[in-house]
Design an enzyme around this catalytic site. Structure first.
Site, PDB file in Angstrom:
ATOM      1  N   ASP B  60      35.149 -63.552  70.590  1.00 12.84           N
ATOM      2  CA  ASP B  60      35.021 -64.935  70.123  1.00 12.84           C
ATOM      3  C   ASP B  60      34.562 -65.023  68.658  1.00 12.84           C
ATOM      4  OD1 ASP B  60      35.211 -65.018  72.896  1.00 12.84           O
ATOM      5  OD2 ASP B  60      33.924 -66.790  73.075  1.00 12.84           O
ATOM      6  N   HIS B  62      34.565 -68.604  67.028  1.00 11.62           N
ATOM      7  CA  HIS B  62      33.961 -69.936  67.036  1.00 11.62           C
ATOM      8  C   HIS B  62      33.657 -70.509  65.657  1.00 11.62           C
ATOM      9  CE1 HIS B  62      33.942 -70.670  71.265  1.00 11.62           C
ATOM     10  NE2 HIS B  62      33.348 -69.515  71.525  1.00 11.62           N
ATOM     11  N   ASP B  88      39.271 -67.921  71.285  1.00 11.88           N
ATOM     12  CA  ASP B  88      38.097 -68.706  70.876  1.00 11.88           C
ATOM     13  C   ASP B  88      37.836 -68.607  69.374  1.00 11.88           C
ATOM     14  OD1 ASP B  88      37.949 -69.481  73.468  1.00 11.88           O
ATOM     15  OD2 ASP B  88      35.841 -68.941  73.774  1.00 11.88           O
ATOM     16  N   ASP B  91      35.870 -74.304  67.542  1.00  8.66           N
ATOM     17  CA  ASP B  91      34.746 -74.994  68.201  1.00  8.66           C
ATOM     18  C   ASP B  91      33.396 -74.356  67.861  1.00  8.66           C
ATOM     19  OD1 ASP B  91      36.202 -76.988  69.431  1.00  8.66           O
ATOM     20  OD2 ASP B  91      36.421 -75.907  71.333  1.00  8.66           O
ATOM     21  N   ARG B  92      32.382 -75.185  67.982  1.00  6.86           N
ATOM     22  CA  ARG B  92      30.979 -74.790  67.798  1.00  6.86           C
ATOM     23  C   ARG B  92      30.593 -74.590  66.322  1.00  6.86           C
ATOM     24  NH1 ARG B  92      28.335 -74.946  72.931  1.00  6.86           N
ATOM     25  NH2 ARG B  92      29.403 -73.672  74.453  1.00  6.86           N
ATOM     26  N   ASN B 120      39.896 -69.910  76.100  1.00  9.64           N
ATOM     27  CA  ASN B 120      39.741 -71.196  76.787  1.00  9.64           C
ATOM     28  C   ASN B 120      39.465 -72.337  75.815  1.00  9.64           C
ATOM     29  OD1 ASN B 120      37.121 -69.911  76.460  1.00  9.64           O
ATOM     30  ND2 ASN B 120      36.275 -71.611  77.626  1.00  9.64           N
ATOM     31  N   HIS B 121      38.999 -72.038  74.602  1.00 11.05           N
ATOM     32  CA  HIS B 121      38.772 -73.108  73.619  1.00 11.05           C
ATOM     33  C   HIS B 121      40.046 -73.509  72.883  1.00 11.05           C
ATOM     34  CE1 HIS B 121      34.393 -73.937  73.528  1.00 11.05           C
ATOM     35  NE2 HIS B 121      34.362 -72.801  74.193  1.00 11.05           N
ATOM     36  N   HIS B 170      41.267 -62.940  77.301  1.00 12.44           N
ATOM     37  CA  HIS B 170      40.057 -63.653  76.886  1.00 12.44           C
ATOM     38  C   HIS B 170      38.957 -63.669  77.952  1.00 12.44           C
ATOM     39  CE1 HIS B 170      37.421 -66.338  74.788  1.00 12.44           C
ATOM     40  NE2 HIS B 170      37.342 -67.089  75.877  1.00 12.44           N
ATOM     41  N   ARG B 217      30.680 -72.023  85.599  1.00 17.68           N
ATOM     42  CA  ARG B 217      31.351 -72.775  84.527  1.00 17.68           C
ATOM     43  C   ARG B 217      32.219 -73.906  85.060  1.00 17.68           C
ATOM     44  NH1 ARG B 217      32.033 -69.683  79.441  1.00 17.68           N
ATOM     45  NH2 ARG B 217      31.583 -67.477  79.747  1.00 17.68           N
ATOM     46  N   HIS B 244      34.666 -63.988  75.687  1.00 17.76           N
ATOM     47  CA  HIS B 244      34.293 -65.143  76.504  1.00 17.76           C
ATOM     48  C   HIS B 244      32.808 -65.283  76.799  1.00 17.76           C
ATOM     49  CE1 HIS B 244      35.262 -68.533  78.977  1.00 17.76           C
ATOM     50  NE2 HIS B 244      35.112 -67.952  80.140  1.00 17.76           N
TER      51      HIS B 244
END
Lengths: 327, 312
Positions: B60, B62, B88, B91-92, B120-121, B170, B217, B244
């Site tokens: 990831d 991010h 990923d 995001d964040r 998944n993002h 992922h 989750r 992940h």
């Protein structure tokens, strides 16, 4: 609100449940009694704390005092539920704490509230237990903060708390709640629930910024642009929710403030606190109340009602917010 | 594409490479052009891309643009180093757009040297909750670019297979997917579904359990050592690499070293204080962990303050 107590007391207390099952119900939520009453409640408390410090002496009813004691007791549970060690977000020790909360909360509410309100405990308990995060996902976010604010609204609706308590509700009770939540977040490393990170205000909270920006005024001790500068807020952070929240962010986050808190960085450019406070109210709707990922978890019962606001008139549903001194 | 337009495109790519070096996102028309180029490339790639070592795999990111530069300083730059990124990207962090742009420009320049897997993002739903949507709105003032990116996410490969024996993905395994061939026939060109095999590959986590358990989750599964060894045996794998999950030490082997989690976002969410890792495979069985830390504040450029719509 003149009739809400009577209305509520005619129906038995019930465990509140989520009702916004899918996104198509968002319109019904925005048209609901709960949405309207909660919006007025937040604004009424916003006005109540205008220009006040956390340490100011304000009327404190015995019930409110006992609710603070309740929070102190929940805090003491943390020592009995030590963290267990983690590999990512969320320490399983939190499940022990939450288990203890669920086990003790009804009794704690009975201890805190005069007997005439005990009929409502099951309903109140739903909001209280939802106020501190999710024990399955090990997370906490503005939805849990919202549950606590609804808990306070319920107490007002049954008149266990009254208008006289409105300032203390923010400055003493909510402020104590935030302290407890921060301790939980740090002890158990709770994951920010549905967090946009820096694209919203903060990973965990919203209301300290909203009500906190009402506490601060243009003739007060600090300007918006100084509110993110430690040299200015250092000695004021215990007295103002907004500054306490900024201080907390800087304690738990590392890296440049403009990256990890870019929205707070940007709005420090707003010239006046009143403008900032208005923006906060709009943003609270846009980013919290009107967002399905948060709204889907809101609990409804007899006190917080999913029923639509009767049309055409919405008058008399909620006690008119009290005129506040200094305004 | 004729020779003339191809050389124009190359000129554009080189220009974008220079642009993104300074953490500047591309003008809207350029970014759309980049998306079109990458769509064509993704379209040709398999659900499970075959890759040959040597290759470096990453977890990831991010949106931590400055830390991604540190990643490349640590692992080497393409085309000299071949990369697999296990999703990923967004995001964040504050710089999702710049991070994604950086990877896409590298992909446009050296399509065979960098593989971008979906995480998944990389989804409409998740990016609307965790920041990338808001970032696009803020930086471009509209949602067009976000829509372009989401379209691109739909086309991203799901997995990569190094030397026929190391699977990169992922999230993790799915009770609905027993073979890599089953992964190859997924209709991947869609928003990540809420349940089922495709969803699980993006969302699942390994855990110290025997078989399967519900994931906290709310999507994917927790999978234990037994389904892992069964899957490895059935597909003749020596290792499963996945991302992940935050790992404080950057990398974590499990299940008798048959599965590894690689995490490449140092000081995740500006608060976790973790180290980041990448894993360099010299051959399928000979790999080396490389660690790196977050870039210090003084090496990041301070953006100017902009106005947030709520406060106009």
């Amino acid at each position: 609100m003149s009739d809400s107590k009577a209305e509520a007391s005619t129906v038995p207390s019930q465990k509140p449940v989520p009702k916004i099952k899918d996104i198509s119900l968002m319109k019904a939520w925005k048209d609901s009694k709960a949405y309207r009453e909660y919006t007025l409640f937040v604004q009424s408390l916003n006005r109540a704390v205008h220009g006040l410090k956390n340490s100011d002496t304000v009327p404190l009813s015995p019930t409110l005092d006992k609710l603070i004691i309740l929070l102190n007791q929940l805090d003491s549970f943390i020592d009995q539920c030590p963290p267990k060690g983690r590999s990512r977000f969320g320490d399983a020790g939190y499940r022990d704490w939450h288990g203890k909360l669920e086990q003790e909360s009804q009794q704690l509410l009975k201890d805190a509230l005069p007997e005439q309100y005990h009929n409502y405990i099951e309903e109140l308990n739903g909001y209280l237990c939802d106020s501190f995060g999710n024990s399955t996902r090990l997370d906490y976010g503005t939805g849990h903060e919202l549950a606590f604010a609804l808990f306070m609204l319920c107490l007002c609706k049954i008149e266990a708390l009254t208008e006289q308590d409105s300032r203390a509700m923010v400055l003493k009770l909510f402020s104590r709640y935030i302290d407890l939540c921060r301790k939980l977040q740090r002890t158990y490393y709770l994951e920010p629930a549905g967090s946009k990170g820096q694209w919203c205000l903060d990973d965990y909270q919203f209301l300290p910024f909203l009500w906190g920006s009402s506490q601060l005024t243009d003739d007060g001790p600090i300007e918006p642009k100084q509110a993110i500068d430690e040299r200015f807020y250092r000695d004021l952070s215990n007295d103002y929710l907004y500054l306490g929240a900024v201080k907390y962010i800087n304690e738990v986050k590392t890296g440049p403030f403009f990256e990890h808190s870019s929205t707070l960085y940007d709005i420090s450019n707003v010239a006046h606190w009143s403008k900032l406070n208005q923006g906060m109210v709009k943003m609270y709707h846009g980013e919290v109340l009107d967002k399905f990922p948060i709204a889907q978890h809101i609990l409804f019962g007899n006190l917080i009602s999913f029923d639509p606001v009767p049309k055409p008139t919405g008058e008399g549903l909620f006690k008119k917010p009290a005129p506040v001194a200094n305004q | 594409m004729n020779e003339n337009s191809s050389s124009n495109t190359n000129g554009d790519i080189d220009r974008w490479l220079e642009w993104i070096k300074d953490c500047k996102y591309l003008p809207e028309t350029d970014f759309k052009q980049l998306c079109t180029i990458i769509s064509d490339i993704f379209f040709e790639e398999s659900n499970v891309q075959p890759i040959f070592s040597p290759v470096t795999i990453c977890g990831d990111l991010h949106g931590q643009y400055y830390d991604v530069q540190e990643l490349f300083r640590t692992g080497g730059y393409p085309p000299d180093t071949q990369y697999i990124f296990m999703g990923d990207f967004v995001d964040r962090g504050y710089y999702s757009l710049e991070t994604l742009t950086q990877l896409l420009v590298f992909k446009a320049k050296w399509p065979d040297r960098i593989t971008l897997l979906r995480g998944n993002h990389e989804s409409r739903q998740v990016t609307q909750v965790y920041g990338f949507y808001d970032e696009c709105m803020k930086k471009y003032g509209n949602a067009n670019l976000w829509r372009f990116c989401c379209r691109l996410f739909d086309l991203m490969p799901i997995g990569a297979l190094i030397d026929n024996e190391v699977l990169c993905i992922h999230g993790g395994l799915s009770p609905d997917i027993g073979t890599i061939d089953q992964m190859r026939i997924i209709e991947r060109d869609q928003e990540i579904p809420h349940r089922g095999g495709f969803c699980d590959l993006m969302w699942s986590d390994p855990d110290d359990i025997d078989w399967w358990a519900i994931s906290p989750r709310g999507a994917g599964w927790l999978f234990g050592e037994k389904p892992t060894s069964q899957f490895m045996h059935n597909n003749q794998l020596s290792l499963i690499c996945r991302a992940h999950q935050l790992v404080q030490e950057g990398i974590k082997f499990m299940f008798d070293e048959h599965l590894v989690t690689v995490w490449s976002a140092p000081n995740y969410c500006y608060r976790c204080g973790n180290i980041a890792a990448i894993l360099a495979f010299h051959t399928a069985t000979n790999h080396e962990t490389k660690l790196f830390n977050a870039v210090p504040d003084n090496q990041r450029v301070i953006p100017s303050k902009t106005t947030t719509p709520y406060f106009l």
